[in-house]
Scaffold this active site. Structure first.
Site, mmCIF file in Angstrom:
data_model
loop_
_atom_site.group_PDB
_atom_site.id
_atom_site.type_symbol
_atom_site.label_atom_id
_atom_site.label_comp_id
_atom_site.label_asym_id
_atom_site.label_seq_id
_atom_site.Cartn_x
_atom_site.Cartn_y
_atom_site.Cartn_z
ATOM 1 N N ASP A 30 15.841 -29.194 69.481
ATOM 2 C CA ASP A 30 16.829 -29.174 68.011
ATOM 3 C C ASP A 30 17.587 -30.900 68.227
ATOM 4 O O ASP A 30 17.661 -30.983 69.634
ATOM 5 C CB ASP A 30 17.566 -28.281 67.833
ATOM 6 N N ILE A 31 17.659 -31.810 67.481
ATOM 7 C CA ILE A 31 18.703 -32.679 67.260
ATOM 8 C C ILE A 31 19.717 -32.474 67.475
ATOM 9 O O ILE A 31 20.915 -33.600 67.698
ATOM 10 C CB ILE A 31 18.054 -33.761 66.239
ATOM 11 N N ASN B 41 15.839 -19.471 59.231
ATOM 12 C CA ASN B 41 16.552 -19.331 58.242
ATOM 13 C C ASN B 41 15.296 -19.539 57.550
ATOM 14 O O ASN B 41 14.906 -20.174 57.017
ATOM 15 C CB ASN B 41 18.035 -20.227 58.359
ATOM 16 N N GLY C 233 21.216 -20.745 55.217
ATOM 17 C CA GLY C 233 21.264 -22.398 55.576
ATOM 18 C C GLY C 233 19.882 -22.579 56.460
ATOM 19 O O GLY C 233 20.101 -23.798 56.254
ATOM 20 N N GLN C 234 18.993 -22.940 55.498
ATOM 21 C CA GLN C 234 17.835 -23.753 55.897
ATOM 22 C C GLN C 234 18.169 -24.997 54.640
ATOM 23 O O GLN C 234 18.006 -24.827 53.509
ATOM 24 C CB GLN C 234 16.537 -22.733 54.963
ATOM 25 N N HIS D 252 10.644 -23.099 60.463
ATOM 26 C CA HIS D 252 10.790 -23.063 61.750
ATOM 27 C C HIS D 252 11.678 -21.563 62.698
ATOM 28 O O HIS D 252 12.437 -21.082 61.768
ATOM 29 C CB HIS D 252 11.597 -24.122 62.081
ATOM 30 N N HIS E 10 14.474 -20.306 65.520
ATOM 31 C CA HIS E 10 15.046 -21.409 66.203
ATOM 32 C C HIS E 10 15.266 -21.116 67.874
ATOM 33 O O HIS E 10 15.504 -19.391 67.174
ATOM 34 C CB HIS E 10 16.610 -21.022 66.197
HETATM 35 P P1 AMP Z 1 17.461 -25.006 59.190
HETATM 36 O O1 AMP Z 1 18.884 -25.263 59.081
HETATM 37 O O2 AMP Z 1 17.646 -23.345 59.791
HETATM 38 O O3 AMP Z 1 17.471 -25.466 58.364
HETATM 39 O O4 AMP Z 1 17.265 -26.265 61.240
HETATM 40 C C1 AMP Z 1 16.692 -27.137 60.906
HETATM 41 C C2 AMP Z 1 16.969 -27.367 61.898
HETATM 42 O O5 AMP Z 1 16.350 -28.772 62.556
HETATM 43 C C3 AMP Z 1 18.701 -27.880 62.539
HETATM 44 O O6 AMP Z 1 18.638 -27.204 63.447
HETATM 45 C C4 AMP Z 1 18.501 -29.410 62.810
HETATM 46 O O7 AMP Z 1 19.385 -29.469 63.796
HETATM 47 C C5 AMP Z 1 16.887 -29.546 63.407
HETATM 48 N N1 AMP Z 1 16.460 -30.966 63.005
HETATM 49 C C6 AMP Z 1 16.303 -31.868 62.008
HETATM 50 N N2 AMP Z 1 15.740 -32.850 62.609
HETATM 51 C C7 AMP Z 1 15.253 -33.204 63.580
HETATM 52 C C8 AMP Z 1 14.387 -33.590 64.387
HETATM 53 N N3 AMP Z 1 13.916 -34.841 63.549
HETATM 54 N N4 AMP Z 1 14.304 -33.326 65.594
HETATM 55 C C9 AMP Z 1 14.975 -32.134 65.929
HETATM 56 N N5 AMP Z 1 15.884 -31.259 65.310
HETATM 57 C C10 AMP Z 1 15.789 -31.604 63.548
#
Ligand code: AMP
Ligand code: ZN
Length: 114
Positions: free
Chosen positions: A31-32, A87, A93-94, A100, A102
């Protein structure tokens, strides 16, 4: 045209910080914006917008994601435990509309979650 950021990651159009795992069904990467010492996203290669869009035909993908999560946790030596979550929707909080999971580990997590 598909504007999905995670589809672009799967296609290699958008680079990831670190790829963790890939096979014909799933892709896993760091995750970024990590929320724990280990924070990996596991996503299906098939575009599914979220858990509320899964169909009976996706059962193999969903099962496989959990097997992959367990294997990654083992590889990462998360012996003290870890959390696997998705999520779904605004209240949860999606922020990315591609299913995806986590995988979080390396610290203690509170329950109930915030
Ligand atoms: P959610 O809030 O459950 O939809 O999670 C989305 C996740 O995607 C968050 O934890 C972000 O930090 C992660 N995310 C968004 N863009 C990227 C990216 N380019 N590379 C890695 N993680 C990302
Ligand atoms: Zn997608």
């Amino acid at each position: 045209m598909n504007d999905c950021i995670f589809c672009k990651i799967i296609e290699g159009v958008i680079p990831v910080k670190k790829k963790i795992f890939e096979d014909d069904m799933v892709f896993a990467f760091e995750d970024i914006n990590p929320q724990a010492p280990v924070h990996i996203l596991i996503i299906p290669k098939k575009h599914i917008s979220g858990l509320d869009s899964v169909k009976r035909e996706d059962i193999e993908i969903l099962g496989h994601i959990q097997i992959v999560a367990s294997k990654i946790a083992e590889d990462m030596n998360l012996k003290e435990g870890y959390r696997l979550l998705t999520n779904n929707g605004i209240d949860a909080g999606q922020t990315v509309a591609h299913l995806h999971y986590h995988l979080l580990g390396g610290r203690t997590f509170a329950w109930p979650p915030g």
